[in-house]
Design a protein around this motif. Structure first.
Motif, PDB file in Angstrom:
ATOM      1  N   PRO A 135      86.586  -3.774   4.919  1.00  0.00           N
ATOM      2  CA  PRO A 135      85.860  -4.836   4.215  1.00  0.00           C
ATOM      3  C   PRO A 135      85.357  -4.498   2.803  1.00  0.00           C
ATOM      4  O   PRO A 135      85.328  -5.370   1.944  1.00  0.00           O
ATOM      5  N   TYR A 136      84.946  -3.248   2.560  1.00  0.00           N
ATOM      6  CA  TYR A 136      84.339  -2.902   1.275  1.00  0.00           C
ATOM      7  C   TYR A 136      84.978  -1.640   0.703  1.00  0.00           C
ATOM      8  O   TYR A 136      85.321  -0.713   1.446  1.00  0.00           O
ATOM      9  N   TYR A 137      85.105  -1.626  -0.626  1.00  0.00           N
ATOM     10  CA  TYR A 137      85.661  -0.474  -1.324  1.00  0.00           C
ATOM     11  C   TYR A 137      84.822  -0.207  -2.567  1.00  0.00           C
ATOM     12  O   TYR A 137      84.510  -1.138  -3.314  1.00  0.00           O
ATOM     13  N   TRP A 138      84.457   1.067  -2.755  1.00  0.00           N
ATOM     14  CA  TRP A 138      83.778   1.485  -3.983  1.00  0.00           C
ATOM     15  C   TRP A 138      84.649   2.509  -4.675  1.00  0.00           C
ATOM     16  O   TRP A 138      85.251   3.367  -4.028  1.00  0.00           O
ATOM     17  N   GLY A 145      80.745   9.020 -18.110  1.00  0.00           N
ATOM     18  CA  GLY A 145      79.510   8.757 -17.385  1.00  0.00           C
ATOM     19  C   GLY A 145      79.850   8.282 -15.986  1.00  0.00           C
ATOM     20  O   GLY A 145      81.001   7.935 -15.694  1.00  0.00           O
ATOM     21  N   ILE A 146      78.870   8.276 -15.117  1.00  0.00           N
ATOM     22  CA  ILE A 146      79.079   7.834 -13.738  1.00  0.00           C
ATOM     23  C   ILE A 146      78.998   6.310 -13.699  1.00  0.00           C
ATOM     24  O   ILE A 146      77.985   5.721 -14.078  1.00  0.00           O
ATOM     25  N   VAL A 147      80.094   5.681 -13.262  1.00  0.00           N
ATOM     26  CA  VAL A 147      80.150   4.223 -13.139  1.00  0.00           C
ATOM     27  C   VAL A 147      80.636   3.906 -11.729  1.00  0.00           C
ATOM     28  O   VAL A 147      81.685   4.382 -11.305  1.00  0.00           O
ATOM     29  N   VAL A 148      79.858   3.105 -11.015  1.00  0.00           N
ATOM     30  CA  VAL A 148      80.205   2.715  -9.650  1.00  0.00           C
ATOM     31  C   VAL A 148      80.719   1.280  -9.674  1.00  0.00           C
ATOM     32  O   VAL A 148      80.019   0.364 -10.106  1.00  0.00           O
ATOM     33  N   HIS A 149      81.958   1.112  -9.221  1.00  0.00           N
ATOM     34  CA  HIS A 149      82.589  -0.209  -9.118  1.00  0.00           C
ATOM     35  C   HIS A 149      82.604  -0.594  -7.640  1.00  0.00           C
ATOM     36  O   HIS A 149      83.152   0.144  -6.819  1.00  0.00           O
ATOM     37  N   THR A 150      82.018  -1.741  -7.297  1.00  0.00           N
ATOM     38  CA  THR A 150      81.983  -2.180  -5.903  1.00  0.00           C
ATOM     39  C   THR A 150      82.912  -3.383  -5.716  1.00  0.00           C
ATOM     40  O   THR A 150      83.086  -4.195  -6.628  1.00  0.00           O
ATOM     41  N   HIS A 151      83.501  -3.453  -4.523  1.00  0.00           N
ATOM     42  CA  HIS A 151      84.462  -4.511  -4.199  1.00  0.00           C
ATOM     43  C   HIS A 151      84.268  -4.979  -2.765  1.00  0.00           C
ATOM     44  O   HIS A 151      83.855  -4.208  -1.907  1.00  0.00           O
ATOM     45  N   LYS A 152      84.629  -6.230  -2.543  1.00  0.00           N
ATOM     46  CA  LYS A 152      84.617  -6.823  -1.203  1.00  0.00           C
ATOM     47  C   LYS A 152      85.983  -7.464  -0.972  1.00  0.00           C
ATOM     48  O   LYS A 152      86.560  -8.058  -1.886  1.00  0.00           O
ATOM     49  N   ILE A 153      86.461  -7.348   0.255  1.00  0.00           N
ATOM     50  CA  ILE A 153      87.791  -7.869   0.558  1.00  0.00           C
ATOM     51  C   ILE A 153      87.799  -9.399   0.570  1.00  0.00           C
ATOM     52  O   ILE A 153      86.857 -10.040   1.018  1.00  0.00           O
ATOM     53  N   ASP A 154      88.854  -9.948   0.016  1.00  0.00           N
ATOM     54  CA  ASP A 154      89.195 -11.356   0.196  1.00  0.00           C
ATOM     55  C   ASP A 154      90.248 -11.320   1.294  1.00  0.00           C
ATOM     56  O   ASP A 154      91.422 -11.047   1.040  1.00  0.00           O
ATOM     57  N   THR A 167      75.972   1.284 -13.809  1.00  0.00           N
ATOM     58  CA  THR A 167      75.749   2.567 -14.472  1.00  0.00           C
ATOM     59  C   THR A 167      74.309   3.034 -14.309  1.00  0.00           C
ATOM     60  O   THR A 167      74.013   4.194 -14.574  1.00  0.00           O
ATOM     61  N   ASP A 168      73.436   2.138 -13.870  1.00  0.00           N
ATOM     62  CA  ASP A 168      72.014   2.473 -13.726  1.00  0.00           C
ATOM     63  C   ASP A 168      71.590   2.449 -12.256  1.00  0.00           C
ATOM     64  O   ASP A 168      71.212   3.471 -11.696  1.00  0.00           O
ATOM     65  N   VAL A 169      71.659   1.273 -11.633  1.00  0.00           N
ATOM     66  CA  VAL A 169      71.292   1.122 -10.221  1.00  0.00           C
ATOM     67  C   VAL A 169      72.342   0.256  -9.532  1.00  0.00           C
ATOM     68  O   VAL A 169      72.626  -0.850  -9.995  1.00  0.00           O
ATOM     69  N   VAL A 170      72.916   0.776  -8.443  1.00  0.00           N
ATOM     70  CA  VAL A 170      73.831  -0.016  -7.626  1.00  0.00           C
ATOM     71  C   VAL A 170      72.951  -0.926  -6.773  1.00  0.00           C
ATOM     72  O   VAL A 170      72.201  -0.449  -5.919  1.00  0.00           O
ATOM     73  N   LYS A 171      73.012  -2.218  -7.041  1.00  0.00           N
ATOM     74  CA  LYS A 171      72.167  -3.171  -6.312  1.00  0.00           C
ATOM     75  C   LYS A 171      73.072  -4.242  -5.726  1.00  0.00           C
ATOM     76  O   LYS A 171      73.590  -5.102  -6.452  1.00  0.00           O
ATOM     77  N   ILE A 172      73.279  -4.158  -4.407  1.00  0.00           N
ATOM     78  CA  ILE A 172      74.149  -5.093  -3.710  1.00  0.00           C
ATOM     79  C   ILE A 172      73.539  -5.463  -2.363  1.00  0.00           C
ATOM     80  O   ILE A 172      72.644  -4.766  -1.868  1.00  0.00           O
ATOM     81  N   ASP A 173      74.026  -6.544  -1.782  1.00  0.00           N
ATOM     82  CA  ASP A 173      73.512  -7.019  -0.489  1.00  0.00           C
ATOM     83  C   ASP A 173      74.406  -6.655   0.691  1.00  0.00           C
ATOM     84  O   ASP A 173      73.983  -6.789   1.836  1.00  0.00           O
ATOM     85  N   GLU A 174      75.652  -6.259   0.421  1.00  0.00           N
ATOM     86  CA  GLU A 174      76.583  -5.969   1.509  1.00  0.00           C
ATOM     87  C   GLU A 174      77.273  -4.634   1.278  1.00  0.00           C
ATOM     88  O   GLU A 174      77.534  -4.290   0.123  1.00  0.00           O
TER      89      GLU A 174
END
Length: 193
Positions: A135-138, A145-154, A167-174
């Protein structure tokens, strides 16, 4: 089996997970894509520090029905096998105390991009993880610099849709509400580039 890696030849018809099980432990990370053996050297210290810190930070807020692990194999099929840098599984799967998970047991797969894994982590693995139904991929980039890319499956199209770039705070609900300062996963003496 104690053959040197240079002496190991692909079996007729390509590699399977049974073949992986028969290979010696030699510090290489082995993954399979459609019967092709992919070897990666041991990760760098920066890579491992990020993975370790991410695992600990995610574990702190992880719901009881999920479990965070690092570098555990996901067996998609007999001819596909991957080892995400960090992954979140169902607690029921983790209670089996296994070294291999099935895709339906994995909630989140995380890859940390390094010089030798750019195509795999940016293109190949996300496509195949989505096809397997994770379901989810980061993806964590470390070059500038550290960059977090978040993904959700379609799930209808079996592809990941981006849900954020942080780049600062990873803020997600799922998959659960997460507020993760990127500084918590950044190595102390990290320098981009």
């Amino acid at each position: 089996m104690t053959a040197a890696l240079s002496e190991i030849h692909p079996p007729p018809g390509g590699w399977t997970t049974d073949d992986l099980d028969a290979l010696p432990e030699d510090g290489y990370r082995r993954e399979l894509i459609d019967g092709v053996l992919i070897l990666s050297p041991s990760p760098t210290d920066i890579h491992q520090i990020i993975a370790g810190r991410l695992m600990v930070t995610l574990e702190e807020g992880c719901p009881d029905d999920l479990q965070v692990a690092q570098g555990v194999e996901v067996r998609v099929s007999k001819r596909r096998s991957f080892i995400p840098d960090v992954l979140v599984t169902t607690d029921a799967a983790a209670q089996r105390r296994t070294s291999k998970y099935e895709p339906h047991e994995v909630v989140l797969a995380v890859e940390i991009v390094s010089d030798g894994s750019q195509t795999m982590d940016r293109i190949t693995k996300p496509a195949l993880y989505a096809q397997a139904g994770i379901p989810y991929y980061w993806r964590i980039e470390t070059e500038n610099g550290i960059v977090v890319h978040t993904h959700k499956i379609d799930s209808a199209d079996e592809i990941y849709q981006p849900t954020g770039q942080f780049t600062d705070v990873v803020k997600i609900d799922e998959p659960w509400p997460i507020s993760l300062p990127v500084s918590r996963i950044t190595p102390r003496h990290y320098r981009a580039g």
